[in-house]
Design a protein around this motif. Structure first.
Motif, PDB file in Angstrom:
ATOM      1  N   TRP A 141       0.822  -1.213   0.000  1.00  0.00           N
ATOM      2  CA  TRP A 141       0.000   0.000   0.000  1.00  0.00           C
ATOM      3  C   TRP A 141       0.855   1.261   0.000  1.00  0.00           C
ATOM      4  CZ3 TRP A 141       0.498  -2.838   4.615  1.00  0.00           C
ATOM      5  CH2 TRP A 141       1.069  -2.149   5.681  1.00  0.00           C
ATOM      6  N   LEU A 142       2.103   1.141   0.475  1.00  0.00           N
ATOM      7  CA  LEU A 142       2.983   2.307   0.523  1.00  0.00           C
ATOM      8  C   LEU A 142       3.541   2.634  -0.864  1.00  0.00           C
ATOM      9  CD1 LEU A 142       3.964   4.148   2.841  1.00  0.00           C
ATOM     10  CD2 LEU A 142       6.025   2.760   2.972  1.00  0.00           C
ATOM     11  N   GLU A 143       3.581   1.642  -1.743  1.00  0.00           N
ATOM     12  CA  GLU A 143       4.143   1.836  -3.075  1.00  0.00           C
ATOM     13  C   GLU A 143       3.335   2.818  -3.916  1.00  0.00           C
ATOM     14  OE1 GLU A 143       4.404  -2.062  -4.692  1.00  0.00           O
ATOM     15  OE2 GLU A 143       6.262  -2.568  -3.631  1.00  0.00           O
ATOM     16  N   ARG A 144       2.076   3.033  -3.559  1.00  0.00           N
ATOM     17  CA  ARG A 144       1.258   3.954  -4.362  1.00  0.00           C
ATOM     18  C   ARG A 144       1.670   5.408  -4.155  1.00  0.00           C
ATOM     19  NH1 ARG A 144      -2.857   3.103  -0.164  1.00  0.00           N
ATOM     20  NH2 ARG A 144      -3.499   5.107   0.707  1.00  0.00           N
ATOM     21  N   TYR A 145       2.429   5.671  -3.089  1.00  0.00           N
ATOM     22  CA  TYR A 145       2.954   7.016  -2.866  1.00  0.00           C
ATOM     23  C   TYR A 145       4.276   7.150  -3.615  1.00  0.00           C
ATOM     24  CZ  TYR A 145      -0.414   7.304   1.000  1.00  0.00           C
ATOM     25  OH  TYR A 145      -1.550   7.320   1.762  1.00  0.00           O
ATOM     26  N   LYS A 146       4.232   7.674  -4.827  1.00  0.00           N
ATOM     27  CA  LYS A 146       5.440   7.771  -5.647  1.00  0.00           C
ATOM     28  C   LYS A 146       6.503   8.650  -4.999  1.00  0.00           C
ATOM     29  CE  LYS A 146       3.567   5.110  -8.632  1.00  0.00           C
ATOM     30  NZ  LYS A 146       3.972   3.672  -8.638  1.00  0.00           N
ATOM     31  N   VAL A 147       6.059   9.671  -4.272  1.00  0.00           N
ATOM     32  CA  VAL A 147       7.021  10.544  -3.608  1.00  0.00           C
ATOM     33  C   VAL A 147       7.751   9.787  -2.503  1.00  0.00           C
ATOM     34  CG1 VAL A 147       5.355  11.446  -1.926  1.00  0.00           C
ATOM     35  CG2 VAL A 147       7.321  12.826  -2.567  1.00  0.00           C
ATOM     36  N   VAL A 148       7.093   8.821  -1.885  1.00  0.00           N
ATOM     37  CA  VAL A 148       7.728   7.987  -0.860  1.00  0.00           C
ATOM     38  C   VAL A 148       8.751   7.050  -1.507  1.00  0.00           C
ATOM     39  CG1 VAL A 148       7.327   6.119   0.796  1.00  0.00           C
ATOM     40  CG2 VAL A 148       5.826   8.117   0.775  1.00  0.00           C
ATOM     41  N   VAL A 149       8.376   6.474  -2.638  1.00  0.00           N
ATOM     42  CA  VAL A 149       9.307   5.598  -3.364  1.00  0.00           C
ATOM     43  C   VAL A 149      10.563   6.390  -3.753  1.00  0.00           C
ATOM     44  CG1 VAL A 149       9.631   4.206  -5.440  1.00  0.00           C
ATOM     45  CG2 VAL A 149       7.449   4.123  -4.210  1.00  0.00           C
ATOM     46  N   PHE A 150      10.370   7.618  -4.218  1.00  0.00           N
ATOM     47  CA  PHE A 150      11.502   8.476  -4.573  1.00  0.00           C
ATOM     48  C   PHE A 150      12.360   8.766  -3.342  1.00  0.00           C
ATOM     49  CE2 PHE A 150      13.426  12.687  -4.840  1.00  0.00           C
ATOM     50  CZ  PHE A 150      14.121  12.600  -6.043  1.00  0.00           C
TER      51      PHE A 150
END
Length: 313
Positions: free
Chosen positions: A162-171
């Protein structure tokens, strides 16, 4: 939940020596806050010793305000990270996501992947052997020990889906060391250089910079103590509220494991509740500004229903 005696306590299972220390955590939790205190003392001493450096009385209230600002900014990262990105108590718009990431960089919270994985384990094994920071294995361990000595298996766990949907978090997680380098070294150096070339008071910049570092350290340790240690022990109510002020309400932990998906940690109504639980208040404000939506609130924190009158029946 019945304790699983087959699981070895984390504080015992993880090898602890100088070679296995997580030096990034040592720097974040111990060295950096200490450097802030030393820098503040050095700046004050410089002003007292050298005639060409002046300390004005209004530096003191400005320094205190800077510490408070640092605590607030860090909480504006950790609060939404914990309540929304971890427990999915709602959704954040992209501008709010960027704000959370920036504030968590300032708060030096490490990779979101690891943050969420550790906290997920905590909720699954709360106060049991599998809990990464079980206070019943030692208060010092639950405070900082679990950060200083890590299990490699924990750090190798993939990012929660579910965290992967936050692209800014992935970055962020891909480039977090560079982001830390920019935020905690390059930006301060640029400010020092600008003030120097403009002929401004460098001692004031040094004092405020040190206070930002100190404020971040206060918030950091108030969170690990308030949530991981005292949040799972019986403590006086006044002490709970002191920690709540320093953590934006995260240390108000009594209800949290019963309803972890709540965006609020105190009832929705009441000025005092909204002041103490200001992380939750910020989410309510973001909801009004369309920066957050679909906020979930524990039933006990919603306004009581108005009793029906005879005319309504």
């Amino acid at each position: 939940m019945t304790p699983d005696i087959s699981i070895i306590a984390r504080s015992e299972a993880i090898l602890k020596n100088w070679q296995t220390l997580d030096w990034a955590s040592v720097f974040s939790a111990i060295v950096y806050p200490a450097l802030g205190v030393l820098a503040l003392l050095a700046a004050i001493l410089t002003g007292l010793v050298f005639e060409g450096v002046t300390l004005h009385w209004w530096y003191a209230p400005l320094a205190i305000a800077t510490i408070a600002l640092a605590v607030f900014v860090c909480n504006m990262g950790i609060g939404p990270l914990h309540r929304v990105m971890q427990h999915r108590a709602g959704q954040l718009a992209v501008p709010a996501q960027i704000m959370v990431v920036i504030n968590c960089v300032i708060a030096m919270q490490g990779r979101f992947k690891d943050w969420v994985n550790y906290h997920t384990q905590h909720h699954h094994w709360s106060d049991q052997a599998g809990d990464p920071h079980n206070p019943h294995e030692g208060k010092l361990w639950a405070w900082v020990g679990w950060l200083l000595w890590r299990d490699e298996a924990d750090l190798e766990r993939p990012m929660a889906r579910w965290l992967e949907r936050y692209k800014v978090v992935v970055f962020h997680d891909k480039h977090f060391l560079w982001l830390y380098f920019v935020a905690h070294l390059l930006v301060p150096l640029a400010i020092y250089a600008t003030v120097f070339f403009l002929g401004g008071p460098l001692v004031l910049v040094a004092i405020l910079h040190a206070c930002l570092v100190i404020g971040r350290g206060i918030q950091f340790h108030a969170t690990t103590l308030g949530v991981n240690v005292f949040g799972h022990l019986q403590t006086p109510k006044w002490f709970d509220y002191v920690l709540a002020f320093l953590t934006g309400g995260e240390a108000l932990h009594a209800h949290h494991h019963d309803f972890p998906r709540s965006a609020l940690h105190l009832p929705k109504r009441g000025l005092w509740n909204r002041i103490v639980d200001y992380n939750g208040t910020a989410l309510l404000i973001m909801n009004k500004l369309n920066l957050a939506k679909d906020l979930k609130i524990a039933p006990q924190f919603l306004p009581a229903p108005v009793p029906a009158t005879n005319g309504d029946r």
